[in-house]
Motif scaffolding. Sequence first.
Motif, PDB file in Angstrom:
ATOM      1  N   VAL A   1       0.813  -1.213   0.000  1.00 24.01           N
ATOM      2  CA  VAL A   1       0.000   0.000   0.000  1.00 24.01           C
ATOM      3  C   VAL A   1       0.850   1.269   0.000  1.00 24.01           C
ATOM      4  O   VAL A   1       0.511   2.256  -0.651  1.00 24.01           O
ATOM      5  CB  VAL A   1      -1.000  -0.016   1.180  1.00 24.01           C
ATOM      6  N   VAL A   2       1.975   1.277   0.718  1.00 22.50           N
ATOM      7  CA  VAL A   2       2.829   2.467   0.731  1.00 22.50           C
ATOM      8  C   VAL A   2       3.522   2.649  -0.613  1.00 22.50           C
ATOM      9  O   VAL A   2       3.639   3.776  -1.117  1.00 22.50           O
ATOM     10  CB  VAL A   2       3.856   2.409   1.878  1.00 22.50           C
ATOM     11  N   SER A   3       3.966   1.559  -1.216  1.00 21.49           N
ATOM     12  CA  SER A   3       4.576   1.658  -2.544  1.00 21.49           C
ATOM     13  C   SER A   3       3.585   2.225  -3.554  1.00 21.49           C
ATOM     14  O   SER A   3       3.956   3.035  -4.412  1.00 21.49           O
ATOM     15  CB  SER A   3       5.071   0.287  -3.016  1.00 21.49           C
ATOM     16  N   GLU A   4       2.341   1.827  -3.458  1.00 16.96           N
ATOM     17  CA  GLU A   4       1.324   2.355  -4.373  1.00 16.96           C
ATOM     18  C   GLU A   4       1.172   3.864  -4.200  1.00 16.96           C
ATOM     19  O   GLU A   4       1.024   4.604  -5.178  1.00 16.96           O
ATOM     20  CB  GLU A   4      -0.011   1.653  -4.147  1.00 16.96           C
ATOM     21  N   ILE A   5       1.203   4.325  -2.954  1.00  7.84           N
ATOM     22  CA  ILE A   5       1.082   5.765  -2.687  1.00  7.84           C
ATOM     23  C   ILE A   5       2.292   6.510  -3.248  1.00  7.84           C
ATOM     24  O   ILE A   5       2.158   7.525  -3.955  1.00  7.84           O
ATOM     25  CB  ILE A   5       0.942   6.024  -1.177  1.00  7.84           C
ATOM     26  N   VAL A   6       3.484   6.008  -2.946  1.00  8.53           N
ATOM     27  CA  VAL A   6       4.716   6.657  -3.415  1.00  8.53           C
ATOM     28  C   VAL A   6       4.756   6.700  -4.945  1.00  8.53           C
ATOM     29  O   VAL A   6       5.061   7.743  -5.547  1.00  8.53           O
ATOM     30  CB  VAL A   6       5.960   5.922  -2.870  1.00  8.53           C
TER      31      VAL A   6
END
Length: 275
Positions: free
Chosen positions: A62-67
């Motif tokens: 989920v954090v990679s998707e945001i970044v």
Amino acid sequence: MNLKLYAKESIILRSLYNLTFIVVTLFALTEIISSRAGADELKLTTGEYPPFTSEHIPGGGVVSEIVELVIMEMGHDFVVDYLPWKRGYILSKKGKYAATYPYLLTEEREDEFLYSAPIIEWESKVYVRRDSGIEYHSSLDLLGLRECLPHHYGGLPELDKLHAAGSIKRVSTPYIKSCWLMILNGRADFFVEDVFVADIFRREVLAERSDEVVELQKTISTDYGHIIFPKGFDQSEELVAGFNDTLAKVAERGEIARIKESFLKQHTQLVDLIN
């Protein structure tokens, strides 16, 4: 001299010259275009921290998707390498990567990196059996209780102090999902977990009995994860400023919330990765 032969050779030589000129020009243009594309491509690195970052989860977590959404909105191409955390951190500090994520803010890291605005909030709450009668307003409410703590989890500082003083007991387990089952079956009294991760475990582990384990209203701990850019490199200040501006815009559009909601709906077999 045969004039016809001379004219023919001249035409051939001119043609070869023109062809060579065209090939050299195209090659030079290709190099320029390639160079510009490479300049716009950012190399990022992260490590294994599912469900937030993982090369084993479609989309990278989920954090990679945001970044990645923010970087694309900034107009950059990018690659993300998943490395051991220490290696990724050191290579980023040396400028081999434009940035690494997600990291908590510490004084040591702040001396070496520029921090973005938070890209993820880790909000931890206390989870108990619905019928336990336990409340949480302060750590005093937990005195005498049994906390379930997986052996690879670090305890919260305030709970570490209570445990060291003998004011709470701890039950250690090899897996996170074991704690959920121990709370469910009354073998431990409470468990502290991030609300995003908790939603995954309640769905995948507790399933139809998920309403028997509840979160208490008051938050016990809040931490923030950031993407960090190495100090001393020309692009870093510009990148962190651009990242923060773009992050604020996508958040205002509701894109961050959408990514989190979509992630929970799309991924249904995460427990084994997180454990």
